[in-house]
Design a protein around this motif. Sequence first.
Motif, mmCIF file in Angstrom:
data_model
loop_
_atom_site.group_PDB
_atom_site.id
_atom_site.type_symbol
_atom_site.label_atom_id
_atom_site.label_comp_id
_atom_site.label_asym_id
_atom_site.label_seq_id
_atom_site.Cartn_x
_atom_site.Cartn_y
_atom_site.Cartn_z
ATOM 1 N N UNK A 24 24.444 39.836 46.971
ATOM 2 C CA UNK A 24 24.805 41.506 47.319
ATOM 3 C C UNK A 24 23.556 42.229 47.850
ATOM 4 N N UNK A 25 22.416 42.117 47.468
ATOM 5 C CA UNK A 25 21.231 42.658 47.679
ATOM 6 C C UNK A 25 20.833 42.331 49.208
ATOM 7 N N UNK A 26 21.227 40.845 49.544
ATOM 8 C CA UNK A 26 20.899 40.508 50.855
ATOM 9 C C UNK A 26 21.716 41.348 51.817
ATOM 10 N N UNK A 27 23.208 41.533 51.373
ATOM 11 C CA UNK A 27 24.021 42.155 52.308
ATOM 12 C C UNK A 27 23.465 43.724 52.517
ATOM 13 N N UNK A 28 22.820 44.297 51.435
ATOM 14 C CA UNK A 28 22.476 45.570 51.458
ATOM 15 C C UNK A 28 21.412 45.749 52.434
ATOM 16 N N UNK A 29 20.404 44.789 52.571
ATOM 17 C CA UNK A 29 19.367 44.544 53.455
ATOM 18 C C UNK A 29 19.904 44.592 54.681
ATOM 19 N N UNK A 30 20.875 43.588 54.850
ATOM 20 C CA UNK A 30 21.266 43.722 56.386
ATOM 21 C C UNK A 30 22.082 44.857 56.945
ATOM 22 N N UNK A 31 22.656 45.710 55.702
ATOM 23 C CA UNK A 31 23.221 46.885 56.351
ATOM 24 C C UNK A 31 22.022 47.875 56.627
ATOM 25 N N UNK A 32 21.081 47.829 55.819
ATOM 26 C CA UNK A 32 20.101 48.758 56.090
ATOM 27 C C UNK A 32 19.108 48.567 57.467
ATOM 28 N N UNK A 33 19.316 47.195 57.875
ATOM 29 C CA UNK A 33 19.031 47.057 59.172
ATOM 30 C C UNK A 33 19.995 47.543 60.148
#
Length: 557
Positions: free
Chosen positions: A294-303
């Motif tokens: 989930x936090x990886x997905x949040x990081x991708x969303x932030x990018x």
Amino acid sequence: MRRRLRLSDLPGLLAGVVTAILLVVMLYYPVASVLAGAILVDGRPTLEPILSIVADPFYWGLFRFTAYQALLSTIASLALGLPGAYVLSRYEFPGRRTIRSLTLVPFVLPSIMVAVGFAAMFGTEGPLNRALVAFGLAPVELLFTLRIIVLAHAFYNAPLVVRVVAAAWETVDSRTVETARSLGASPRRAFLDVVVPQLLPAVLTSALLIFIFTFMSFPIVLALGGLQLATVEVWLYDRITSLRLGEAAALAVLEATITLGLTYAYLRYETGQAATRNVALRARKRLFARFDLERFAIGAYAAVIGVVFFGPVLSMLLASVTSVNGGITLEHYELLFARREAVVGTRPDIAIRNSLVFAVGTLALAVPMGVVISMLTERDTLIARAVGTLAMVPFAVSGIVVGLGLLQTVVFGVDVFGYRVQVTGAVAIVAAHAVGAYPFVVRTVAPALASMDDRLVESARALGASRTRALVDIELPIVMPAVAAGAAFAFAISIGEFNSTIVLVEGGNAYTMPVAVERYLADRTLGPATAMGSVLLIVTSVSFVVIERVGAYGGFE
């Protein structure tokens, strides 16, 4: 016992009368004059102009495309905004408050500046194509395509989704979720069956509002799409500049009918969802506690957010200090502040001066009007609701229609009791800006007045204070932060207003910074456009800081 009107109550009554007169002169009469042009030909009532448009396949296609791009823009805004709403509502992390404050961006950022940023970012020589070429890939041409219009609309409106949905997500009752889990529901099932129904009203509210905004979008479509991707607003402007005023009036009637209907639906739905309830709030999780999917997905969303939201702004700032040869230069700013040379018939120093003068004039009109209307709509009565609905008309009526109405009436001149009343284009521009700005003052001041303890005013009135004295001594000091936020909104809106200004400025020297930016873009002079856009960004950023500092968001929560 009924209280008799006293002499000390007259200032408040006079303020209400003056506000009503101003609204009639600056809004209702000009708009009515435009709409009357569609049903009156040579003084005779007729529906021929409207029926000719309804029967024309071209206009059916125009309205279909306008609705289609608005639907795509709404979907894109939801896709970009909903994950952000989830992160802000469910996670705690440094800078969360600042990021939440940035969701006010759509209310203060000039849309023509957004267009400049996207032209700088996604243009032929922009950072995106340079990066593609550096990696051996073919460049892409996004300017004057539907894709860049939808993307720019998502940039402008996704923060609205974040703000509205995050506020609703934070009030989801944790007890209902815990009950569902205790009865055997999986996290996914509990989310779909319990959380989603509680979020759906906020999602629908923001989607409807975004659809209205993008249906009426003008500067972004004009600058990034042109006539080949014309929406109703762009074609309406083209009819005005071509002096096809009867056709423009008929088109304005049909557009106003649709937007007023959508706005009424939005207001009814928003009112129906306004009830408050007691909830048990869920504790937020720490964003950087551990690393998982989930936090990886949040990081991708932030990018993605970094590219879509910060890329255009940074590209604009970079292009404003980049020469044709690729070196660092301040020549674009020198053009604005030093040389004072005319570019495509526009002197930058005049544009900057006009924008600031008009913004001050807008404050002088919009803030008092907004405060008076907020007082009139403070009570939940039939008259108050009627006044509140009429006061929100600028949200549903195109700025182009307001500008055309002012041009046809007070600028060209009207006869009043045998006297010819006529104003300059500059005065009309201030009036148009005030019309667009005062609803934002109402939306910040009215909730502050409504949340105030009525007993304070009642005690003052019981002790003999007039309504005006109670307002000056008690109510205004309490709601002053909201008034300051409303004033900052009004200033920012005036600085960035484009729709009515571009109509009223034709053939004159009352052009503003947004008009100058559009003229530079139309002439493909990106350097001066980005420099002027950067100045716009600085001015509106100051307004944003004021709004964020006073923290009086009122009806924008």
